[in-house]
Enzyme design. Structure first.
Site, PDB file in Angstrom:
ATOM      1  N   LYS A 205     112.622  82.195   8.865  1.00 24.26           N
ATOM      2  CA  LYS A 205     114.094  82.246   8.857  1.00 24.26           C
ATOM      3  C   LYS A 205     114.581  81.597  10.152  1.00 24.26           C
ATOM      4  O   LYS A 205     114.562  82.207  11.217  1.00 24.26           O
ATOM      5  CB  LYS A 205     114.598  83.689   8.768  1.00 24.26           C
ATOM      6  CG  LYS A 205     116.048  83.702   8.280  1.00 24.26           C
ATOM      7  CD  LYS A 205     116.950  84.682   8.957  1.00 24.26           C
ATOM      8  CE  LYS A 205     117.528  84.319  10.276  1.00 24.26           C
ATOM      9  NZ  LYS A 205     118.442  83.162  10.375  1.00 24.26           N
ATOM     10  N   GLU A 286     109.995  88.229  21.498  1.00 23.92           N
ATOM     11  CA  GLU A 286     110.310  87.575  22.775  1.00 23.92           C
ATOM     12  C   GLU A 286     111.821  87.486  22.901  1.00 23.92           C
ATOM     13  O   GLU A 286     112.485  86.945  22.012  1.00 23.92           O
ATOM     14  CB  GLU A 286     109.637  86.206  22.840  1.00 23.92           C
ATOM     15  CG  GLU A 286     108.115  86.307  22.920  1.00 23.92           C
ATOM     16  CD  GLU A 286     107.625  87.228  24.027  1.00 23.92           C
ATOM     17  OE1 GLU A 286     108.142  87.155  25.156  1.00 23.92           O
ATOM     18  OE2 GLU A 286     106.726  88.048  23.751  1.00 23.92           O
ATOM     19  N   CYS A 320     115.884  80.634  27.812  1.00 26.90           N
ATOM     20  CA  CYS A 320     115.593  82.016  28.202  1.00 26.90           C
ATOM     21  C   CYS A 320     115.031  82.036  29.617  1.00 26.90           C
ATOM     22  O   CYS A 320     115.147  83.015  30.333  1.00 26.90           O
ATOM     23  CB  CYS A 320     114.628  82.648  27.225  1.00 26.90           C
ATOM     24  SG  CYS A 320     113.141  81.669  27.018  1.00 26.90           S
ATOM     25  N   GLU A 416     122.729  88.700  30.562  1.00 27.75           N
ATOM     26  CA  GLU A 416     122.377  87.325  30.183  1.00 27.75           C
ATOM     27  C   GLU A 416     123.620  86.609  29.656  1.00 27.75           C
ATOM     28  O   GLU A 416     124.219  87.034  28.676  1.00 27.75           O
ATOM     29  CB  GLU A 416     121.292  87.327  29.096  1.00 27.75           C
ATOM     30  CG  GLU A 416     120.767  85.932  28.840  1.00 27.75           C
ATOM     31  CD  GLU A 416     119.734  85.848  27.719  1.00 27.75           C
ATOM     32  OE1 GLU A 416     119.975  86.409  26.640  1.00 27.75           O
ATOM     33  OE2 GLU A 416     118.687  85.201  27.933  1.00 27.75           O
TER      34      GLU A 416
HETATM   35  P1  NAP Z   1     119.758  85.853  18.211  1.00 20.45           P
HETATM   36  O1  NAP Z   1     121.209  85.896  17.985  1.00 20.45           O
HETATM   37  O2  NAP Z   1     119.047  87.117  18.503  1.00 20.45           O
HETATM   38  O3  NAP Z   1     119.145  85.169  16.896  1.00 20.45           O
HETATM   39  C1  NAP Z   1     117.752  84.927  16.772  1.00 20.45           C
HETATM   40  C2  NAP Z   1     117.376  84.962  15.311  1.00 20.45           C
HETATM   41  O4  NAP Z   1     117.531  86.303  14.821  1.00 20.45           O
HETATM   42  C3  NAP Z   1     118.250  84.073  14.439  1.00 20.45           C
HETATM   43  O5  NAP Z   1     117.458  83.471  13.445  1.00 20.45           O
HETATM   44  C4  NAP Z   1     119.220  85.080  13.835  1.00 20.45           C
HETATM   45  O6  NAP Z   1     119.799  84.669  12.611  1.00 20.45           O
HETATM   46  C5  NAP Z   1     118.294  86.256  13.616  1.00 20.45           C
HETATM   47  N1  NAP Z   1     118.970  87.527  13.393  1.00 20.45           N
HETATM   48  C6  NAP Z   1     120.247  87.876  13.679  1.00 20.45           C
HETATM   49  N2  NAP Z   1     120.468  89.145  13.293  1.00 20.45           N
HETATM   50  C7  NAP Z   1     119.312  89.620  12.761  1.00 20.45           C
HETATM   51  C8  NAP Z   1     118.909  90.858  12.205  1.00 20.45           C
HETATM   52  N3  NAP Z   1     119.731  91.903  12.105  1.00 20.45           N
HETATM   53  N4  NAP Z   1     117.642  90.976  11.767  1.00 20.45           N
HETATM   54  C9  NAP Z   1     116.785  89.950  11.871  1.00 20.45           C
HETATM   55  N5  NAP Z   1     117.105  88.752  12.381  1.00 20.45           N
HETATM   56  C10 NAP Z   1     118.357  88.585  12.821  1.00 20.45           C
HETATM   57  O7  NAP Z   1     119.369  84.837  19.370  1.00 20.45           O
HETATM   58  P2  NAP Z   1     119.864  83.339  19.556  1.00 20.45           P
HETATM   59  O8  NAP Z   1     121.294  83.353  19.958  1.00 20.45           O
HETATM   60  O9  NAP Z   1     119.455  82.518  18.373  1.00 20.45           O
HETATM   61  O10 NAP Z   1     118.951  82.858  20.759  1.00 20.45           O
HETATM   62  C11 NAP Z   1     119.286  83.069  22.103  1.00 20.45           C
HETATM   63  C12 NAP Z   1     118.496  84.234  22.662  1.00 20.45           C
HETATM   64  O11 NAP Z   1     117.120  84.003  22.482  1.00 20.45           O
HETATM   65  C13 NAP Z   1     118.704  84.428  24.149  1.00 20.45           C
HETATM   66  O12 NAP Z   1     118.808  85.793  24.409  1.00 20.45           O
HETATM   67  C14 NAP Z   1     117.412  83.870  24.733  1.00 20.45           C
HETATM   68  O13 NAP Z   1     117.079  84.394  25.997  1.00 20.45           O
HETATM   69  C15 NAP Z   1     116.429  84.249  23.701  1.00 20.45           C
HETATM   70  N6  NAP Z   1     115.234  83.419  23.760  1.00 20.45           N
HETATM   71  C16 NAP Z   1     114.097  83.986  24.249  1.00 20.45           C
HETATM   72  C17 NAP Z   1     112.946  83.212  24.349  1.00 20.45           C
HETATM   73  C18 NAP Z   1     111.669  83.798  24.882  1.00 20.45           C
HETATM   74  O14 NAP Z   1     110.632  83.179  24.738  1.00 20.45           O
HETATM   75  N7  NAP Z   1     111.712  84.967  25.488  1.00 20.45           N
HETATM   76  C19 NAP Z   1     112.971  81.876  23.961  1.00 20.45           C
HETATM   77  C20 NAP Z   1     114.149  81.343  23.453  1.00 20.45           C
HETATM   78  C21 NAP Z   1     115.276  82.123  23.358  1.00 20.45           C
HETATM   79  P3  NAP Z   1     121.258  83.992  12.590  1.00 20.45           P
HETATM   80  O15 NAP Z   1     121.124  82.751  13.372  1.00 20.45           O
HETATM   81  O16 NAP Z   1     121.518  83.773  11.147  1.00 20.45           O
HETATM   82  O17 NAP Z   1     122.186  84.988  13.216  1.00 20.45           O
END
Ligand code: NAP
Length: 515
Positions: A205, A286, A320, A416
């Site tokens: 997904k 992560e 991140c 963040e």
């Molecule tokens: P996000 O909003 O948490 O979304 C990540 C994924 O989760 C998307 O595919 C999203 O789908 C999905 N999602 C949303 N609600 C969900 C639910 N209830 N159940 C299951 N999946 C769900 O994060 P983002 O905005 O895409 O990414 C930014 C974040 O990622 C930042 O916090 C960053 O620090 C972190 N990040 C961490 C790393 C690491 O290695 N630690 C690397 C990259 C990014 P939708 O898009 O359809 O909402």
């Protein structure tokens, strides 16, 4: 024999041959924008009547593509198809599975400029940032293929008289891979192929802001002869289908990269055992960061300035690993601040398809407004020393912003923001700086600029982050050079691109035969 793994090198776009190739790729991809992309489940492609529209953040009128949006029933079907495909796939010998990854790596390597161009349009990456991400996904494919070959077969244990004992690593089952938009090719692809090459079947997904590059990756897997049903493509709203995937009793593991809030939700929901569920689900999570660079009075300030600006503002601060806190000891605080501001003021914000651009747009309107709401906090939490410069009004642009004199407990220094906003905190001395650096709930990356050996040794021991860097930037981890993953609320420390990673997608089976 395969040659040993090596990382794809970065490109120097000041060389005309590379610049011309990127220009040509941007033109070619531009003519492909706006297509529709289906779901792919069990090898069958289909539409659902609903669409996710992906747009260029630097120019939101430009539609990058439309991707079919999965409904709840599609998620359930994908799990059933993945489950059906599992028995043939896990019995395929590991080297054959690995060769599919090697073929996929070769396909992307040959089309690396094209994939970079897709990233420029879909998530507003500048040329070097886009290239680095394409390089990373190739590295994941090449490295995990070799890792699977290494882990295959019987592993020795301590000899015991009269018995043959060994350990095998076997797959877990059906996994959900849920990925973020900021590395929509490398992280999505890396988690997917790590799970698949280990013998699992997968439902991917992708993030809703960047599903087209994931659809392109699915094309690559098909061209590399990935069997139908092994990787199922399920773009859709996380809010609508996320829980269905995570809760389903047929799911054996969830590999997630994204925000803390969603990661914690997945962690909690995956712990619930549902009727018919035969296992405890494994979660590989992560999450976010509030990463700090510490600079002391012995540091080489020229090199610190370059590292800080690259870490804080590369990809608009949407990594991140991005530096969002700069912690400086009092003695060099004013001088360093002035120099960082001077260097960051030279950065050009604009359309990332233009080679001269340093910062593209942030991912969408919601991100832009969230970042702006943090900038609005700045006058009450510190002093804006850079920001508010002119940016194009054609898309979601935010200028590089630096807020000085922020208290270590302030929201700007704790939460963040995920944008080009750097909070600068003054420390009394090195020990105080380290204490501030460790003073958040996160623990992803960190860096120290110092020439004092004893202090570096202290930081090596005490700076509590999954990826720690000395006298260099805190972004840009390379596959199998700096295995990547964070502590505390930054996640489960899975160390993507490391030698322990594939085992997270496997279980060890110990077999003893007495003769
Ligand atoms: P996000 O909003 O948490 O979304 C990540 C994924 O989760 C998307 O595919 C999203 O789908 C999905 N999602 C949303 N609600 C969900 C639910 N209830 N159940 C299951 N999946 C769900 O994060 P983002 O905005 O895409 O990414 C930014 C974040 O990622 C930042 O916090 C960053 O620090 C972190 N990040 C961490 C790393 C690491 O290695 N630690 C690397 C990259 C990014 P939708 O898009 O359809 O909402």
């Amino acid at each position: 024999m395969l040659p040993p793994f090596t990382n794809v090198p970065m490109l120097d776009f000041s060389q005309s041959e590379h610049a011309n190739a990127m220009e040509a790729a941007l033109r070619a991809v531009r003519s492909e924008l706006g297509r529709d992309w289906p779901l792919i489940v069990g090898g069958r492609s289909f539409e659902t009547g609903e669409w996710i529209t992906s747009v260029n953040p630097a120019s939101p009128d430009m539609v990058v593509g439309r991707v079919a949006k999965a409904r709840p029933e599609d998620a359930v079907r994908a799990i059933e198809e993945a489950s059906r495909s599992g028995s043939d796939w896990r019995r395929m010998d590991a080297a054959s599975r690995a060769r599919i990854l090697l073929k996929a790596a070769t396909i992307i390597r040959r089309r690396a400029f094209e994939f970079s161009a897709w990233l420029t349009y879909e998530v507003s990456k500048t040329w070097p940032e886009a290239w680095a991400e394409v390089a990373e996904v190739i590295d994941f494919l090449e490295f995990y293929a070799r890792e699977m070959m290494r882990l295959d077969g019987a592993h020795p244990t301590t000899p015991f008289p009269g018995e043959e004992n060994c350990v095998y690593y076997i797959p877990l089952g059906v996994g959900a891979v849920i990925s973020p938009w900021n590395f929509p090719l490398a992280i999505m692809g890396g988690m997917t192929v790590a799970a698949a090459v280990s013998g699992n079947t997968v439902i991917v997904k992708p993030a809703s802001q960047a599903p087209v590059i994931a659809a392109k990756f699915m094309e690559v897997l098909a061209s590399a002869s990935m069997p139908a049903g092994v990787v199922n493509f399920l773009p859709g709203s996380g809010a609508q289908i996320g829980d269905i995937l995570v809760d389903h009793p047929g799911i054996r593991f969830v590999a997630f990269t994204g925000s803390k809030d969603v990661g914690v939700r997945i962690f909690q929901r995956a712990a619930v055992v549902h009727p018919g569920q035969m296992w405890l689900k494994r979660t590989i999570l992560e999450m976010g960061g509030k990463d700090a660079i510490v600079v002391d009075e012995t540091a080489d300030l020229d090199s610190a300035v370059e590292g800080i600006v690259a870490s804080a503002f590369g990809y608009q601060g949407q990594k991140c690993s991005a530096c969002s806190r700069l912690i400086v000891v009092d003695e060099v605080y004013d001088e360093l601040l002035e120099r960082v501001v001077g260097r960051a003021a030279q950065l050009r914000v604009g359309d990332p398809s233009d080679r001269a651009t340093n910062l593209g747009a942030v991912i969408d309107r919601a991100a832009m407004e969230k970042i702006q709401s943090y900038i609005a906090l700045a006058p009450s939490e510190g002093r804006i020393v850079l920001g508010g410069g002119p940016v194009p009004d054609t898309g979601y642009f935010v200028p590089p912003t630096i807020v000085a004199d922020v208290a270590s407990g302030a929201r700007l220094a704790q939460e963040e923001i995920f944008g080009p906003v750097l909070a600068v905190v003054r420390a009394r001395d090195f020990a105080h700086a380290l204490e501030i650096a460790n003073g958040t709930e996160y623990g992803l990356t960190g860096a120290v600029y110092s020439q004092d050996r004893q202090r570096l040794e202290i930081a090596r021991r005490e700076f509590h982050v999954g990826n720690l860097y000395f006298n260099r930037k805190c972004t840009g981890a390379l596959v199998d050079v700096q295995p990547f993953g964070g502590f505390n609320m930054s996640g489960t420390d899975s160390k993507a691109g490391g030698r322990d990673y594939l085992q997270l997608f496997m279980q060890a089976k110990s077999v003893s035969e007495r003769f």
